[in-house]
Design a protein around this motif. Sequence first.
Motif: not given
Length: 667
Positions: A218-228
Amino acid sequence: MDLPFEVLVYLFKYLPKSDRKSASETCRSWYLAANDYCFLKNKVAVFYKSVLNEEATSPTSIFENSSIIYYNYLFNEVEISNKLNGFWDKLGEHIKSLTLQNCDVCEKVFVYILQRCRNLETLKIQSCKELFMSGRLLEGKTEGLLVESLDYLKSLSLSGNQYLTDALFNRFITAAPSLEEINLSGCSLQFHLGLVKKFYPPGNDIFQNPSESVLTFHFVLQFITSRAKNIKRLLFSNTLIDGAALKLLSEVENLKLEGLEVHSCDQLTNTGILALTTHQTSLKELDIGLCSRVTDQSLVHICKNLTNLEHLNIQRCRAVTDLGIAELKNLNKLKSLNISQCELITKDGIENGICGNENNVLENLDIHSLNLDQTALITISEKLPKLRSLDISYCFNAVTDTSIQVIFKNQTDLQSLKMSHCDKVSDAGLTGMGKVKEETTSNEGPIMSNYDESAHQHKIHLGSRAEEEIVRDARRKRDVMLMCEKLSMDTYTGYSLARLRGLQELDISGCNRITDVSLTYAFNFKELISLNLSRCQQITHEGIEHLVKNCPSIEYFNLIDCYNLKDGAVEEIVKGLRRLQQLELKGCNQLTDKTLEAIQAHCEKLKVLDVQGCRNISPELACSIGTLPTLHTVLMSKPGPYIADGLKNRSSAPTFLPALMRKLRLH
């Protein structure tokens, strides 16, 4: 007259890496040309099991005092302490790629390294558990100087670190605003929604208070979303990522992946693959090997939607059948394909898929352990003329003397050929002296000399089946040898292994019908670097002598369980192969201490030596050979008790110097 520097650099671009390295030892002008930036940018300085300190004898001092500046460094199984601070002070600003594997490094020293390496583009920290164990790494350091140090970082690998948490991961990504590639393979990545609810209640900003206990998807996904918009490549191999998680990842807005690796992810299902092919159509590299739940449905959608794919790995996706493989014909840009160990694939899928039409794009093909026949392999050879790498190991029924003749005819650009444990291959196939039909004058099919094994089959043999096979092999060896002696390599009409003049890697381990005849008449490769002849038990000193003379560039040589080899053969090897770096002699039980004496006298670049199971080699001498300056690993059997004159000597094992023991692995 000396050639201009630019001309030397231009000429060196045509040389293989090993030849360029040897050429650099000729004179200073050649040394400088071989270390031009166009070559240096891909070179890696490797420190493996070295003792690193501030003393003049330390390997790092060589690079500190060198006129050539290296940009890529790899430290493997070494201790990195503050005694190396001078190294980072002097060379840190030039380092672009830094890899730490299984290293002993403390947090303070690691921070110091990052502060000195201001231009890092690639950082890999693999299996350094002590560095992450406390959970305090980079705490309070992600602002100011450290942010400037990782400002250019594009690739970050934290693979194999079981103590990695959201908080630790957050500190790294906060300090690296330009990341394009993330590798979390082999980490304890958690996907359970219960953990998310426990550590991240609704309404809270997860980046403000990341968990110091677990690493969550979940945390990793949020990071990827923020720098997609920046992320191009992700690696989640050997994790518990499932179809639902991959679906969420694929649907991230503005994310356009070019590479995804989810190797050995057993929880991955078709649901995630279908979402991936729908949303990430820009993918060029996809590795879903060893994902047991992947089926034809996934492969059909991959081939339909991911038309830009250049590299595809579906190794051991056992549910894939000919139905999915047939769709591979739609991937017109595919350069590398691995469909090995897919048990349901047959020649029909191969012929309808990658061999539907002539393919001049595919360069690397791995089909080892497939249930094919020789007609399938002949079709592959005829339809894929531009192959550079081919792995047909364990294709027992497909690899025969006839089928490999077609490979030698068509795949003349091959640089890597692996056909391990294909026991139907004999000297007749490798030398081109195989059996033919009457229509040998036609241009179709393999053209071979008239060696006919059936001429001997009407004779009745009274011994056992094993004895009959031994007699047949001896007769075959004699007949092929006679034909080879009558015909030179340029006059006979067969297709020999020697046609693959650019071969750099060859694996014919377990092909026990191969004898000295092949080594004498079919091996002539000036660029051959890696050769595996393990369990080719009929080769002797005679064949080795010719091999060494005709293949002088070998660096890796595997002769495991070649029990007919004696000290003379090893002496020929170490005298003739001046570039030898790894020599494996495990199970060669006729070797004695003379082998080690020859190695000690002639091997100037040897790094790895394996003499396990060589019972006539004394442990004392095996240990003393560890004093060779380049040798870092010696594999040998545990010493004692020893047998002499039929009696066991139960005296204690010899006492070895601790400094030498660090270089040995006892098995």
